[in-house]
Design an enzyme around this catalytic site. Structure first.
Site, PDB file in Angstrom:
ATOM      1  CE1 TYR A 175      -3.618  -2.227   5.089  1.00  0.00           C
ATOM      2  CE2 TYR A 175      -3.520   0.047   4.328  1.00  0.00           C
ATOM      3  CZ  TYR A 175      -3.648  -1.295   4.065  1.00  0.00           C
ATOM      4  OH  TYR A 175      -3.805  -1.721   2.771  1.00  0.00           O
ATOM      5  CB  THR A 217      -0.906   0.006   1.255  1.00  0.00           C
ATOM      6  OG1 THR A 217      -1.497   1.295   1.398  1.00  0.00           O
ATOM      7  CG2 THR A 217      -0.122  -0.281   2.524  1.00  0.00           C
TER       8      THR A 217
END
Ligand code: UDP
Length: 324
Positions: A138, A114
């Site tokens: 995350y 990501t």
């Protein structure tokens, strides 16, 4: 071909693309955030990556030659509230999977990472060589998995392609699969929920960012373009081209308000909205080009414009949902 998270939003679209490219995608998913109904393009094996015996069983049964790893928790906000959940699930789970892949002789591993690994880097044009300074758990958990893959490549010969994606939106134009989270936390489906009355309003998370209209800017990529890149990444590994990281973005950033305006235009409806506080862990701006993916993989995103993404999402939103 083993696909973890194949019952989720991106994973299910990847299974469709893999099947179309001649592979048999075997979905491994614990169905915590995924949907059994979304597994339409190959066999399904329910299981949790933290359950190594179950992971081994599936490797032994199918003898995959490659793994595409999507399974992860992916909510930035939640990752700030319960970081341990993200480290345990994403990092420990991936480590079990990677160890199993090595044990069963898999050579090729495609990993879904990501842009959140880059963190908040004002006025920097992000590319694959940009420093990774995640500001939420995350992103930090995904960066850790990237590090594990780099180590395993050296010591165990597990080749990997890593895709760092920007914001994924849209859905399968045929409507076979689409974006459906329970609870929903992502911007485009939440805007569509607000438009058709499934929720009262869209809360804009922060209107005081240093951007032209005060809201966060993101780079939105169509899920079908995104999964096409994964198939190209798999072929890259099969051709023996070795470890590589690719950003997948369009290089164009849109603010939260711009996405809302586009949704109002596409649907010809008003977006009920509330101006709210900033969400912990959010970066001001995350935008990147995909020069490397385009030049080296030959990736050609052709649905990644805001209007097409919202049209495809809207069609699914009106007709599609999954049951467990
Ligand atoms: N966002 C928002 N309201 C919402 C959900 C998201 O304003 O109800 C904003 C969020 O702050 C971010 C952008 O929309 O700037 C995209 O958020 P999303 O959760 O879809 O993806 P993320 O960027 O966290 O991966």
């Amino acid at each position: 071909m083993l696909v973890t998270g194949g019952a989720g939003y991106i994973g299910s679209h990847a299974c469709k693309a893999l099947k179309q490219a001649g592979y048999t995608p075997v979905t491994f998913d614990n169905l915590i955030t995924g949907w059994k109904d979304a597994v339409k393009f190959g066999p399904f094996e329910r299981g949790d990556l933290l359950d190594r015996a179950r992971v081994n069983e599936v490797f032994a049964k199918y003898k995959p030659t490659a793994v595409m790893h999507f399974a992860a928790l992916s909510q930035v906000g939640e990752s700030m509230q319960i970081p341990g959940k993200y480290w345990r699930n994403n990092v420990f789970g991936s480590l079990e999977l990677i160890d199993a892949a090595v044990e069963f002789g898999v050579k090729n591993f495609v990993f879904s990472s990501t842009c959140a690994t880059y963190g908040d880097q004002d006025n920097v044009v992000l590319d694959e060589n940009s420093v990774q300074l995640p500001i939420n758990s995350y992103g930090a958990s995904k960066r850790a998995i990237e590090d594990i893959l780099a180590n395993y490549s050296e010591s165990n010969g597990l080749n990997h392609v890593i895709f760092r994606y920007f914001n994924v939106a849209g859905g399968d134009p045929d409507g076979e699969v689409g974006e459906f989270h329970q609870p929903e936390t992502h911007l485009v489906p939440l805007i569509l929920d607000a438009i058709d009355g499934k929720r009262d309003a869209l809360t804009i998370f922060g209107t005081d960012y240093e951007t032209p209209d005060g809201t966060c800017i993101r780079d939105y990529v169509h899920v079908c373009d995104l999964v096409d890149a994964h198939v190209l990444g798999l072929k890259w590994l099969e051709d023996g081209k070795g470890d590589r990281v690719f950003n997948l973005g369009t290089g164009k950033g849109f603010s939260v308000r711009e996405v809302m305006d586009a949704a109002a235009y596409v649907t010809n409806r008003v977006v009920p909205q509330i101006e709210g506080e900033r969400r912990a862990g959010d970066c001001t701006k995350l935008v990147s080009g995909s020069v490397r993916a385009e030049t080296e993989l030959g990736w050609k995103p052709n649905r990644s414009n805001l209007e097409t993404m919202i049209k495809d999402a809207w069609r699914w939103h009106q007709n599609g949902h999954f049951e467990k």
